[in-house]
Structures are given as structure tokens and as C-alpha cells.
Design a protein around this motif. Sequence first.
Motif, mmCIF file in Angstrom:
data_model
loop_
_atom_site.group_PDB
_atom_site.id
_atom_site.type_symbol
_atom_site.label_atom_id
_atom_site.label_comp_id
_atom_site.label_asym_id
_atom_site.label_seq_id
_atom_site.Cartn_x
_atom_site.Cartn_y
_atom_site.Cartn_z
ATOM 1 N N MET A 1 1.423 -0.858 -0.122
ATOM 2 C CA MET A 1 -0.070 -0.482 -0.191
ATOM 3 C C MET A 1 0.699 1.218 -0.177
ATOM 4 O O MET A 1 1.725 1.234 0.796
ATOM 5 C CB MET A 1 -0.584 0.333 0.630
ATOM 6 C CG MET A 1 -1.738 -1.051 1.444
ATOM 7 S SD MET A 1 -2.914 -0.623 2.638
ATOM 8 C CE MET A 1 -3.543 -2.343 2.599
ATOM 9 N N VAL A 2 0.128 2.383 -0.518
ATOM 10 C CA VAL A 2 1.364 3.357 -0.656
ATOM 11 C C VAL A 2 0.787 4.891 0.771
ATOM 12 O O VAL A 2 0.205 5.137 0.875
ATOM 13 C CB VAL A 2 0.974 4.784 -2.395
ATOM 14 C CG1 VAL A 2 1.614 5.516 -2.420
ATOM 15 C CG2 VAL A 2 1.085 3.554 -3.463
ATOM 16 N N THR A 3 2.566 4.833 0.307
ATOM 17 C CA THR A 3 2.707 6.007 1.968
ATOM 18 C C THR A 3 2.703 7.175 0.796
ATOM 19 O O THR A 3 2.350 7.351 0.315
ATOM 20 C CB THR A 3 4.491 5.604 2.640
ATOM 21 O OG1 THR A 3 5.523 5.630 1.477
ATOM 22 C CG2 THR A 3 4.532 4.107 3.018
ATOM 23 N N GLU A 4 2.300 7.997 2.349
ATOM 24 C CA GLU A 4 2.391 9.362 2.027
ATOM 25 C C GLU A 4 3.654 9.938 1.641
ATOM 26 O O GLU A 4 3.324 10.277 0.212
ATOM 27 C CB GLU A 4 1.399 10.372 3.760
ATOM 28 C CG GLU A 4 0.538 11.021 4.224
ATOM 29 C CD GLU A 4 0.549 11.020 4.838
ATOM 30 O OE1 GLU A 4 0.989 11.708 5.212
ATOM 31 O OE2 GLU A 4 -0.696 10.491 5.571
ATOM 32 N N GLU A 103 -9.525 3.213 -2.991
ATOM 33 C CA GLU A 103 -8.148 4.611 -3.308
ATOM 34 C C GLU A 103 -8.227 5.546 -5.060
ATOM 35 O O GLU A 103 -8.344 7.161 -5.024
ATOM 36 C CB GLU A 103 -7.101 4.350 -3.110
ATOM 37 C CG GLU A 103 -6.965 3.529 -1.563
ATOM 38 C CD GLU A 103 -6.754 4.773 -0.816
ATOM 39 O OE1 GLU A 103 -5.712 6.192 -1.053
ATOM 40 O OE2 GLU A 103 -7.102 5.029 0.738
ATOM 41 N N MET A 104 -8.907 4.630 -5.710
ATOM 42 C CA MET A 104 -8.622 5.433 -7.300
ATOM 43 C C MET A 104 -9.882 5.929 -7.229
ATOM 44 O O MET A 104 -10.600 6.282 -8.540
ATOM 45 C CB MET A 104 -8.107 4.591 -8.063
ATOM 46 C CG MET A 104 -6.619 4.119 -8.508
ATOM 47 S SD MET A 104 -6.079 3.393 -9.462
ATOM 48 C CE MET A 104 -6.421 1.336 -9.382
ATOM 49 N N GLN A 263 -19.293 1.867 -4.070
ATOM 50 C CA GLN A 263 -19.297 2.976 -3.158
ATOM 51 C C GLN A 263 -19.468 4.235 -4.254
ATOM 52 O O GLN A 263 -19.890 5.152 -3.531
ATOM 53 C CB GLN A 263 -17.771 3.135 -4.060
ATOM 54 C CG GLN A 263 -16.238 4.239 -2.768
ATOM 55 C CD GLN A 263 -15.056 3.775 -3.530
ATOM 56 O OE1 GLN A 263 -14.424 2.993 -3.485
ATOM 57 N NE2 GLN A 263 -13.994 5.142 -2.366
ATOM 58 N N ALA A 264 -20.173 4.217 -5.641
ATOM 59 C CA ALA A 264 -20.542 5.321 -6.293
ATOM 60 C C ALA A 264 -21.981 5.488 -5.284
ATOM 61 O O ALA A 264 -22.459 6.643 -4.952
ATOM 62 C CB ALA A 264 -20.696 4.867 -7.212
ATOM 63 N N PRO A 277 -15.631 5.137 4.715
ATOM 64 C CA PRO A 277 -16.823 4.287 4.893
ATOM 65 C C PRO A 277 -16.209 3.057 4.041
ATOM 66 O O PRO A 277 -16.975 2.084 4.482
ATOM 67 C CB PRO A 277 -17.401 4.752 4.649
ATOM 68 C CG PRO A 277 -17.338 6.253 4.646
ATOM 69 C CD PRO A 277 -16.281 6.771 4.249
ATOM 70 N N MET A 278 -15.970 3.061 3.195
ATOM 71 C CA MET A 278 -16.144 2.440 2.011
ATOM 72 C C MET A 278 -14.933 1.004 2.619
ATOM 73 O O MET A 278 -15.661 0.133 2.270
ATOM 74 C CB MET A 278 -15.776 2.236 0.402
ATOM 75 C CG MET A 278 -16.081 1.234 -0.394
ATOM 76 S SD MET A 278 -17.293 1.262 -0.639
ATOM 77 C CE MET A 278 -16.968 -0.563 -2.148
ATOM 78 N N TRP A 279 -13.659 1.331 2.687
ATOM 79 C CA TRP A 279 -12.955 1.111 3.061
ATOM 80 C C TRP A 279 -13.373 0.068 4.348
ATOM 81 O O TRP A 279 -12.494 -1.228 4.616
ATOM 82 C CB TRP A 279 -11.377 1.095 3.432
ATOM 83 C CG TRP A 279 -9.976 0.656 3.617
ATOM 84 C CD1 TRP A 279 -9.470 0.751 4.624
ATOM 85 C CD2 TRP A 279 -9.983 -0.616 3.598
ATOM 86 N NE1 TRP A 279 -8.935 -0.108 4.804
ATOM 87 C CE2 TRP A 279 -8.425 -0.867 3.945
ATOM 88 C CE3 TRP A 279 -9.727 -0.892 1.893
ATOM 89 C CZ2 TRP A 279 -7.967 -2.267 3.513
ATOM 90 C CZ3 TRP A 279 -9.524 -2.466 1.671
ATOM 91 C CH2 TRP A 279 -8.035 -2.836 2.240
#
Length: 460
Positions: A1-4, A103-104, A263-264, A277-279
Motif C-alpha cells: 500500500m502506498v505511503t504518504e 483509493e482510485m 462505492q458510488a 466508510p467504503m474501506w
Amino acid sequence: MVTESESASHPRPDASWDENVSFSAPEAEKKTAEQKAIDDWLPITSSRNAKWWYSAFHNVTAMVGAGVLSLPYAVSNLGWGPGVVILVLSWVITLYTLWQMVEMHEMVPGKRFDRYHELGQHAFGEKLGLWIVVPQQLICEVGVDIVYMVTGGKSLQKVHNLVCHGCKPMKTTYFIMIFASVHFVLAHLPNFNAISGISLAAAVMSLSYSTIAWAASLHKGVQEDVQYGYKATTTSGTVFNFLGALGDVAFAYAGHNVVLEIQATIPSTPEKPSKGPMWRGVLLAYVVVALCYFPVALIGYWMFGNEVADNILISLNKPTWLIVTANMFVVIHVIGSYQLYAMPVFDMIETVMVKNLHFKPTRLLRFCVRNIYVAFTMFVGITFPFFGGLLGFFGGFAFAPTTYFLPCIMWLAIYKPKKFSLSWITNWICILLGLLLMILSPIGGLRSIILNAKDYGFYT
């Protein structure tokens, strides 16, 4: 997973791209009242007031299909070691790719990618994105709906045969038609939020029949003369069975095809984006998925060994009332799952009808489109009641990409992580494993079709 820090080192798409797609003032003016009215009518964008727990049970309903009951059989063809590794790896990889899609969903400020193909168009371009995503997504969603038509009909048939001993046998065709009759009514619910009650019931049922399957197996105990070796007597048979089992596992993780659409339905603001909330819902759903998949697959194989049937309920057989209950739970579950996978298809068809062919967005149009779709899936299910066997072949081409590695390719195309960074390496590992799955699993499925073709009966 991508960090900041990693996100900072390879920022989101450049500003010139943002100017083209985010809602700048001129584009906002172009978005006329008529277009807004169409968006408010279409199933995916018409309602955005879902709670985080809607995402949890929608994802459980999408992911945990009746295919969970075939997992012990898949493990028997994979063997203990590879079986456990592939189940766990699939769970981890698909959770990672699901996180990427969440995320996207809102990576471009002011815009939401409400549909899988919209994300594909952003990653690969307007035309290429459609050609890459839409055929695969349609194969998955329409294929699953056809399989659920057959599954629902056959489960009703099992209940009928177990409860009514002296009754005259009825063809599977009639039970598929009975199952389809429910969908001729439910298909007219307008959007995801309208089917949330059905989806919740389906999620509860999937956990219930999975629990029945492994608890009843445990109660029955390890069978006499149980064997855990490969059942096939030849090396080629063992290899092909192994490849077919890979397809069964890939089919078990098919929920990604509806995740952006789910998610929409969640409200989003710059301060509180929908991904939070989705995650949370996805994580809860994946805990439930693990509670369904791992005990059924491993306990079922442990108790019955390589003699386990391709549906664990067949191996259990007794007590009758429990098997009847489990089959009714399967029926209720696939009713909810059918609707969940049908909704993005309805959205695609209705979008084409209204935006491209310029039909008016009316109830009559929706009534015709949805009845025709249900009738089509029913007709194919009746014609090919062995469609589940075919899906091991077709599914390999579509389920593996959309679930295992297409999100990774999109991530690399959009975020462009630094070469040999953790994100870059992780995504390429997922892509290579997914490609192997996509190439190998249809081989097993094709052999299964060839071997069983003589037993296939049309309109049985």
C-alpha cells in the motif's frame, strides 16, 4: 500500500489532465439540467446516501457465492500445501487490489469514477479503456447471473426432491423458471440502495449456509479410509484437475466487478471522502469472507478427503432437514447476488439507450430493458444447465484480470510508482500471478468441458 511519502514522490495525474476531466467552470456549465436528470435516473448515480455497513453486506453478497460449497473439492485437486497457499494468497491479493480500487475511486479532485469502465478510461484512454474493461466486466456479471439462475433452480429442485419423496420428478427447467419469476419482480427496484435489504438477507444467508457446511462436516467426522492424495490416476489428469481448481478459486473472488459501483452509492465530500466508510465496510466483508471460505474449504477436505463431492452439501446428505435448510439459504443468497451483479449491467444498457440512442429515461424503458435481461439469463440457464462447467473456462479469461491484476495495471499507469519501490514490486508480483491464473485456469476448464460434453443435456 502506498505511503504518504511515496504518493508525494510520484504525484497524481498532472494538472493538464485534471483540467480536462475535473469539473472546471466551463464544463460545469455544459453539464446541463438534462444530463443531471439522466444521472439522477441511472441506477449507479441516482442514490448516494448509503452507510458504511451497506458496503460491508453488498461486498459479502458479491463475493461469497454458492461457489464456496465447491472449495473443498478445489482443495482436494490442489492438495493440502498448494491449496492452503492459493486460498490465502488469493485472499491477500484480492484484498490489496480491492483497496486500490477504493483509493482510485476519487483520485481526481471533483470527480468520481462511479463505474469500473470509467476508471479504465482514465487509465488507458477513452476508447481503449472501454474495450479493455467492458467485455471482461460483462462476461463476469452476465456469466455470474446465468450461473445463479441455474444454481437457484437446482437448489429449489434439491429442496423439492428431499421434502417431497413420492412426488413426480420435475425437470430443472421448471425450477429455473420459478426462480426467474422472482427476478421479473425484483429487477424493477431502481438502484443499489433499493436492494440493500435483499443484499443484507443474502449476506446473512451466505454466512449461514457456509457455517452449516463446515459445522455439519465437523459433526460427521473424519470418514473411514479417508485419503488426501490426488484422486486422478494419471499425471496429466492430476495436472488438469489442479488447473481447473485454480479456476474455481478465481471464481470465488469475483466481487471486484461491482466494487466501484457500490462505492458510488456512498456520500462524499472533500473533508469526508467515500473511501473511508467504503474501506471500513470492505474490511468487515473480508473478515466474513475468511470465516466462510477457509473453514468450509479446509474442514470439508479434512473430513472427506479426495472423495469430497463438487458440492459439499452432496457429501453431507443427512440430516435431511439441515440440507433442506442450507439449500433454501443458498436460494435466498443467490436471489440477492443476482440483483447485485445485474445492477451494473442494467446501468450499462440504460446508459447506452438514453445517452447514445437518445431514448427518454422512462419507467417503460426500464421495464422493457430489465425484463428482457432477466428473460435472456433465464433462457441461457435453461438451455445450458451445465453453464457452471463452462464458466471455469470462460471465467479464467475475465475473473482473473478484473480481480487479480487489472487494478494493479491501472495503479501503475496512473500513479507511476518509482521502479523497484515497494508499491512497484507488489503490483508486478500481483500482475504476474494473475497472468499465470488467467492462462492456466482455462486449460483445466477446457479439459473439463471436453470430458463432460457427452453428459451435457440441453433443456434438461
